[in-house]
Design a protein around this motif. Structure first.
Motif, mmCIF file in Angstrom:
data_model
loop_
_atom_site.group_PDB
_atom_site.id
_atom_site.type_symbol
_atom_site.label_atom_id
_atom_site.label_comp_id
_atom_site.label_asym_id
_atom_site.label_seq_id
_atom_site.Cartn_x
_atom_site.Cartn_y
_atom_site.Cartn_z
ATOM 1 N N CYS A 1 1.249 0.239 15.094
ATOM 2 C CA CYS A 1 2.212 0.678 16.090
ATOM 3 C C CYS A 1 3.164 -0.472 16.360
ATOM 4 C CB CYS A 1 1.512 1.063 17.392
ATOM 5 S SG CYS A 1 0.408 2.458 17.218
ATOM 6 N N GLY A 2 4.429 -0.185 16.384
ATOM 7 C CA GLY A 2 5.418 -1.222 16.633
ATOM 8 C C GLY A 2 6.710 -0.882 15.926
ATOM 9 N N ASP A 3 7.638 -1.811 15.946
ATOM 10 C CA ASP A 3 8.918 -1.533 15.304
ATOM 11 C C ASP A 3 8.789 -1.583 13.784
ATOM 12 O OD1 ASP A 3 9.229 -4.205 14.364
ATOM 13 O OD2 ASP A 3 10.249 -4.797 16.203
ATOM 14 N N CYS A 4 9.799 -1.085 13.110
ATOM 15 C CA CYS A 4 9.778 -0.957 11.646
ATOM 16 C C CYS A 4 9.654 -2.302 10.947
ATOM 17 C CB CYS A 4 11.019 -0.223 11.161
ATOM 18 S SG CYS A 4 11.037 1.511 11.644
ATOM 19 N N LYS A 5 10.323 -3.318 11.451
ATOM 20 C CA LYS A 5 10.271 -4.641 10.813
ATOM 21 C C LYS A 5 8.855 -5.195 10.870
ATOM 22 C CE LYS A 5 12.457 -9.237 11.003
ATOM 23 N NZ LYS A 5 11.338 -9.927 10.449
ATOM 24 N N MET A 6 8.234 -5.117 12.024
ATOM 25 C CA MET A 6 6.874 -5.610 12.174
ATOM 26 C C MET A 6 5.915 -4.801 11.306
ATOM 27 S SD MET A 6 3.642 -5.127 13.735
ATOM 28 C CE MET A 6 3.998 -3.808 14.851
ATOM 29 N N ALA A 7 6.068 -3.498 11.291
ATOM 30 C CA ALA A 7 5.190 -2.643 10.502
ATOM 31 C C ALA A 7 5.293 -2.972 9.018
ATOM 32 C CB ALA A 7 5.525 -1.171 10.748
ATOM 33 N N GLU A 8 6.492 -3.224 8.531
ATOM 34 C CA GLU A 8 6.669 -3.577 7.115
ATOM 35 C C GLU A 8 6.024 -4.919 6.807
ATOM 36 O OE1 GLU A 8 7.315 -3.485 3.217
ATOM 37 O OE2 GLU A 8 7.559 -1.797 4.581
ATOM 38 N N GLU A 9 6.143 -5.883 7.713
ATOM 39 C CA GLU A 9 5.521 -7.190 7.502
ATOM 40 C C GLU A 9 3.995 -7.078 7.497
ATOM 41 O OE1 GLU A 9 7.274 -9.622 10.534
ATOM 42 O OE2 GLU A 9 9.192 -9.748 9.472
ATOM 43 N N VAL A 10 3.452 -6.245 8.368
ATOM 44 C CA VAL A 10 2.006 -6.016 8.400
ATOM 45 C C VAL A 10 1.575 -5.328 7.110
ATOM 46 C CG1 VAL A 10 0.155 -4.727 9.542
ATOM 47 C CG2 VAL A 10 1.803 -6.033 10.898
ATOM 48 N N CYS A 11 2.344 -4.367 6.646
ATOM 49 C CA CYS A 11 2.044 -3.663 5.397
ATOM 50 C C CYS A 11 2.017 -4.643 4.223
ATOM 51 C CB CYS A 11 3.067 -2.554 5.162
ATOM 52 S SG CYS A 11 2.738 -1.577 3.694
ATOM 53 N N GLN A 12 2.974 -5.547 4.172
ATOM 54 C CA GLN A 12 3.012 -6.533 3.100
ATOM 55 C C GLN A 12 1.805 -7.467 3.164
ATOM 56 O OE1 GLN A 12 5.012 -6.625 0.407
ATOM 57 N NE2 GLN A 12 5.792 -4.693 1.201
ATOM 58 N N THR A 13 1.398 -7.831 4.352
ATOM 59 C CA THR A 13 0.226 -8.686 4.526
ATOM 60 C C THR A 13 -1.027 -7.958 4.070
ATOM 61 O OG1 THR A 13 1.261 -9.833 6.374
ATOM 62 C CG2 THR A 13 -1.142 -9.998 6.204
ATOM 63 N N LEU A 14 -1.149 -6.712 4.478
ATOM 64 C CA LEU A 14 -2.287 -5.901 4.070
ATOM 65 C C LEU A 14 -2.330 -5.767 2.547
ATOM 66 C CD1 LEU A 14 -4.649 -4.189 5.058
ATOM 67 C CD2 LEU A 14 -3.059 -2.270 5.226
ATOM 68 N N LYS A 15 -1.193 -5.527 1.971
ATOM 69 C CA LYS A 15 -1.081 -5.421 0.511
ATOM 70 C C LYS A 15 -1.554 -6.711 -0.160
ATOM 71 C CE LYS A 15 2.519 -4.990 -2.988
ATOM 72 N NZ LYS A 15 3.951 -4.820 -3.196
ATOM 73 N N THR A 16 -1.136 -7.838 0.348
ATOM 74 C CA THR A 16 -1.530 -9.133 -0.216
ATOM 75 C C THR A 16 -3.035 -9.333 -0.109
ATOM 76 O OG1 THR A 16 0.624 -10.097 0.316
ATOM 77 C CG2 THR A 16 -1.196 -11.629 -0.031
ATOM 78 N N ILE A 17 -3.599 -9.024 1.038
ATOM 79 C CA ILE A 17 -5.049 -9.176 1.239
ATOM 80 C C ILE A 17 -5.816 -8.317 0.250
ATOM 81 C CG2 ILE A 17 -6.952 -8.637 2.826
ATOM 82 C CD1 ILE A 17 -5.011 -9.519 5.114
ATOM 83 N N ILE A 18 -5.441 -7.059 0.130
ATOM 84 C CA ILE A 18 -6.145 -6.146 -0.766
ATOM 85 C C ILE A 18 -5.972 -6.568 -2.215
ATOM 86 C CG2 ILE A 18 -6.232 -3.760 -1.609
ATOM 87 C CD1 ILE A 18 -5.492 -2.934 1.304
ATOM 88 N N GLN A 19 -4.790 -7.028 -2.568
ATOM 89 C CA GLN A 19 -4.541 -7.465 -3.943
ATOM 90 C C GLN A 19 -5.393 -8.682 -4.283
ATOM 91 O OE1 GLN A 19 -0.430 -8.356 -4.875
ATOM 92 N NE2 GLN A 19 -0.751 -7.774 -6.991
ATOM 93 N N ILE A 20 -5.486 -9.635 -3.362
ATOM 94 C CA ILE A 20 -6.268 -10.856 -3.603
ATOM 95 C C ILE A 20 -7.761 -10.547 -3.673
ATOM 96 C CG2 ILE A 20 -7.002 -13.053 -2.597
ATOM 97 C CD1 ILE A 20 -4.080 -13.276 -1.489
ATOM 98 N N TYR A 21 -8.280 -9.896 -2.644
ATOM 99 C CA TYR A 21 -9.717 -9.648 -2.582
ATOM 100 C C TYR A 21 -10.174 -8.596 -3.585
ATOM 101 C CZ TYR A 21 -10.399 -12.695 1.390
ATOM 102 O OH TYR A 21 -10.484 -13.797 2.199
ATOM 103 N N GLY A 22 -9.284 -7.699 -3.961
ATOM 104 C CA GLY A 22 -9.626 -6.674 -4.942
ATOM 105 C C GLY A 22 -9.276 -7.063 -6.357
ATOM 106 N N ASN A 23 -8.691 -8.248 -6.497
ATOM 107 C CA ASN A 23 -8.274 -8.740 -7.815
ATOM 108 C C ASN A 23 -7.464 -7.674 -8.559
ATOM 109 O OD1 ASN A 23 -8.119 -10.759 -9.763
ATOM 110 N ND2 ASN A 23 -9.895 -9.960 -10.869
ATOM 111 N N MET A 24 -6.483 -7.101 -7.857
ATOM 112 C CA MET A 24 -5.669 -6.019 -8.413
ATOM 113 C C MET A 24 -4.349 -6.555 -8.963
ATOM 114 S SD MET A 24 -6.009 -3.022 -5.571
ATOM 115 C CE MET A 24 -7.582 -2.504 -4.928
ATOM 116 N N ASN A 25 -3.889 -5.923 -10.040
ATOM 117 C CA ASN A 25 -2.568 -6.261 -10.552
ATOM 118 C C ASN A 25 -1.515 -5.488 -9.753
ATOM 119 O OD1 ASN A 25 -2.163 -3.651 -11.716
ATOM 120 N ND2 ASN A 25 -3.255 -4.281 -13.564
ATOM 121 N N ASP A 26 -0.254 -5.712 -10.052
ATOM 122 C CA ASP A 26 0.826 -5.075 -9.285
ATOM 123 C C ASP A 26 0.750 -3.552 -9.318
ATOM 124 O OD1 ASP A 26 1.846 -7.500 -8.472
ATOM 125 O OD2 ASP A 26 3.346 -7.597 -10.061
#
Length: 71
Positions: free
Chosen positions: A30-55
């Motif tokens: 919940c929050g403004d679009c800019k914050m939500a996109e930054e949180v989404c990018q952070t979540l993506k990075t976490i999942i990519q690192i811990y899941g050892n996923m490619n792009d």
């Protein structure tokens, strides 16, 4: 000093990965679009690192997360 959601996510990155990927949890922002996109990018990075996923794998996984809220 400001505390950002993204910083808190990284502090708990292993748990976030476990809850969302391994336990098939949900994540809502919940929050403004800019914050939500930054949180989404952070979540993506976490999942990519811990899941050892490619792009392609992370894009597919993130799409499935977004689609699951509409089912």
């Amino acid at each position: 000093m400001h505390t950002y959601v993204q910083d808190l996510l990284f502090e708990e990155a292993a748990e976030i990965y476990k809850f969302i990927v391994l336990e098939k949890g949900h994540f809502y922002v919940c929050g403004d679009c800019k914050m939500a996109e930054e949180v989404c990018q952070t979540l993506k990075t976490i999942i990519q690192i811990y899941g050892n996923m490619n792009d392609n794998q992370i894009l597919s996984f993130m799409s499935s997360l977004k689609e699951s809220i509409y089912l």
